[in-house]
Design an enzyme around this catalytic site. Structure first.
Site, mmCIF file in Angstrom:
data_model
loop_
_atom_site.group_PDB
_atom_site.id
_atom_site.type_symbol
_atom_site.label_atom_id
_atom_site.label_comp_id
_atom_site.label_asym_id
_atom_site.label_seq_id
_atom_site.Cartn_x
_atom_site.Cartn_y
_atom_site.Cartn_z
ATOM 1 N N LEU A 47 0.833 -1.197 0.000
ATOM 2 C CA LEU A 47 0.000 0.000 0.000
ATOM 3 C C LEU A 47 0.872 1.253 0.000
ATOM 4 O O LEU A 47 0.553 2.247 -0.647
ATOM 5 C CB LEU A 47 -0.923 0.008 1.218
ATOM 6 C CG LEU A 47 -1.823 1.244 1.364
ATOM 7 C CD1 LEU A 47 -2.738 1.408 0.161
ATOM 8 C CD2 LEU A 47 -2.635 1.166 2.654
ATOM 9 N N TYR A 48 1.969 1.211 0.746
ATOM 10 C CA TYR A 48 2.903 2.340 0.755
ATOM 11 C C TYR A 48 3.352 2.672 -0.658
ATOM 12 O O TYR A 48 3.332 3.837 -1.087
ATOM 13 C CB TYR A 48 4.105 2.005 1.632
ATOM 14 C CG TYR A 48 5.240 2.990 1.505
ATOM 15 C CD1 TYR A 48 5.119 4.276 2.023
ATOM 16 C CD2 TYR A 48 6.433 2.637 0.881
ATOM 17 C CE1 TYR A 48 6.165 5.194 1.918
ATOM 18 C CE2 TYR A 48 7.474 3.534 0.766
ATOM 19 C CZ TYR A 48 7.345 4.814 1.285
ATOM 20 O OH TYR A 48 8.375 5.722 1.168
ATOM 21 N N ALA A 49 3.761 1.645 -1.406
ATOM 22 C CA ALA A 49 4.204 1.852 -2.777
ATOM 23 C C ALA A 49 3.075 2.412 -3.641
ATOM 24 O O ALA A 49 3.291 3.296 -4.481
ATOM 25 C CB ALA A 49 4.712 0.540 -3.365
ATOM 26 N N THR B 168 0.583 4.306 -2.706
ATOM 27 C CA THR B 168 0.331 5.726 -2.423
ATOM 28 C C THR B 168 1.409 6.601 -3.038
ATOM 29 O O THR B 168 1.133 7.717 -3.474
ATOM 30 C CB THR B 168 0.260 5.987 -0.903
ATOM 31 O OG1 THR B 168 1.505 5.638 -0.277
ATOM 32 C CG2 THR B 168 -0.867 5.206 -0.269
ATOM 33 N N LYS B 169 2.640 6.107 -3.083
ATOM 34 C CA LYS B 169 3.716 6.879 -3.707
ATOM 35 C C LYS B 169 3.532 6.945 -5.222
ATOM 36 O O LYS B 169 3.793 7.969 -5.855
ATOM 37 C CB LYS B 169 5.078 6.278 -3.350
ATOM 38 C CG LYS B 169 5.500 6.537 -1.913
ATOM 39 C CD LYS B 169 5.629 8.031 -1.644
ATOM 40 C CE LYS B 169 6.155 8.335 -0.260
ATOM 41 N NZ LYS B 169 6.305 9.785 -0.026
#
Length: 420
Positions: free
Chosen positions: A241-243, A245-246
């Protein structure tokens, strides 16, 4: 003969009609008067409620104003002083995430060369806020004022841009970490997407518009298997999910560049290490585990990339919008900032063992399926060409500096202080 008083029907034609009409009219007037009175009371009640709600809104707004950690003459003076440029051709930069790892280093670097710097950070508890407070004290010692607030606060951003005509924004505030997204996914949307949009809205409306440099991530390469990773590679298979959002941030910034003429530079950071680093990073936990004689899991590691941030600011070009309207195309760039030599976990651990003068208890485990990617390797040729970016600190030297800071900051001098 009938008595006229007993005759219900008068002998004069029309008399009954007049009396009946009068009675009906009187009844109507009574009804109308009653309706009008009711209407007036209802109108008065509506006005009273509206006045109360308006007053309540005023009270709430005033309460927020008086309880806010920003604002006021003294606060504005601190912001202006911190933003003051002390060199010819210098820039004035708003650094978000200024109490973070990369943000604090960038802010100090800019200030030392004579640029104006104002920090912004919300000091959240993703990791120990005391480390962020310590960074804040370090920034204050270098003449940098850090505003405590959230990038999602549009009123705060508007106030900052009203007080200072920033030439640049270095947006480093974000919800970091791959694994934490499993526990708190909404924090990534709040910090990495919503906050970015709020900031871009403030930038596109500012006059003059600042150039924006922001932190993307090497995580956008996701499940790519071709190495080294290049900016021209597809980034449509995020592994976390972090990736995601980036990656969304890269698309959002492109839209603001295209529509509003904002100069945008996105930096895909590869793993950053060094003094004042984040406790959730691999090299940080390896050092802690060795000192505490705990098992060390194996993961990959990439070298320092901080220097490219300042070069990105210096070469960003100008935004071309005014009043929220684009006049002409503005620069839009994305760069990898990493190292050209990946480091294996055993190599990383052996270097830490050397500088700590302690042996690690190793526990080899499989890569967990939580969003981590098995490897990262940066192609930095574009950054070398356009930014003059070239990593200059080898891993041995960098980790030695980190270990020296770590044992001092965390009070391990008794164990290893004399051996460093």
């Amino acid at each position: 003969m009938r008595d006229l008083e007993d005759d219900p029907f008068p002998s004069t034609p029309g008399k009954v009609k007049i009396e009946r009409a009068y009675a009906v009219n009187r009844q109507f007037n009574r009804c109308f008067a009653s309706t009008s009175t009711t209407f007036l009371w209802a109108l008065f009640l509506v006005a009273l409620i509206a006045s109360f709600l308006s007053f309540q809104s005023f009270v709430d707004t005033s309460s927020r104003y008086f309880t806010a950690s920003w604002g006021g003459i003294q606060w504005e003076k601190q912001v202006r002083t911190s933003a003051q440029i002390d060199r010819p051709g210098g820039i004035s930069v708003l650094v978000t995430g200024a109490a973070g790892f990369v943000g604090s280093h960038v802010a100090v670097n800019l200030k030392k060369r004579g640029d104006g710097v104002v920090g912004l950070d919300n000091f959240n508890s993703y990791y120990d806020p005391s480390l962020k407070k310590a960074r804040k004290a370090r920034l204050a010692n270098n003449g940098i004022f850090v505003v405590e607030g959230d990038v999602n606060d549009a009123r705060l951003l508007a106030k900052l841009f009203d007080v200072v005509a920033f030439t640049h924004v270095m947006h480093l505030a974000a919800q970091a970490g791959v694994r934490y997204a499993i526990e708190n996914p909404s924090s990534y949307v709040h910090s990495n997407i919503a906050a970015l949009v709020t900031l871009l809205e403030a930038c596109k409306s500012a006059n003059p518009q600042p150039a924006v440099v922001w932190a993307s991530s090497s995580s956008v390469y996701g499940l790519n298997e071709k190495v080294p990773f290049s900016e021209t590679d597809k980034t449509d298979r995020p592994a976390s999910l972090y990736a995601a959002t980036k990656k969304a941030g890269e698309e959002i910034t492109h839209a603001y560049n295209h529509i509003y003429g904002l100069s945008i530079t996105g930096l895909r950071f590869f793993t950053v290490y060094g003094p004042w680093g984040r406790p959730d990073m691999a090299y940080f936990s390896f050092t802690r585990n060795i000192l505490q004689e705990s098992p060390s899991p194996d993961f990959t590691y990439i070298d320092d990339i901080v220097k490219g941030c300042v070069a990105s600011l210096d070469t960003s070009g100008k935004s071309t919008g005014s009043g929220g309207k684009k006049r002409e195309p503005a620069p839009y760039r994305i760069y990898n900032l990493g190292n050209t030599q990946p480091v294996t976990v055993p190599t990383l651990v052996s270097i830490l063992e050397k500088h700590l003068k302690l042996k690690a208890k190793k526990n080899i485990v499989e890569m967990p399926g939580n969003g981590d990617v098995p490897f990262t390797h940066a192609n930095i040729s574009h950054a070398q060409k356009d930014l003059g970016y070239k990593p200059s600190t080898d891993l041995q030297t960098g980790l030695k500096k980190f270990v020296k800071w770590y044992v001092s900051y965390h009070g391990y001098q008794r164990e290893v202080g004399r051996k460093l």
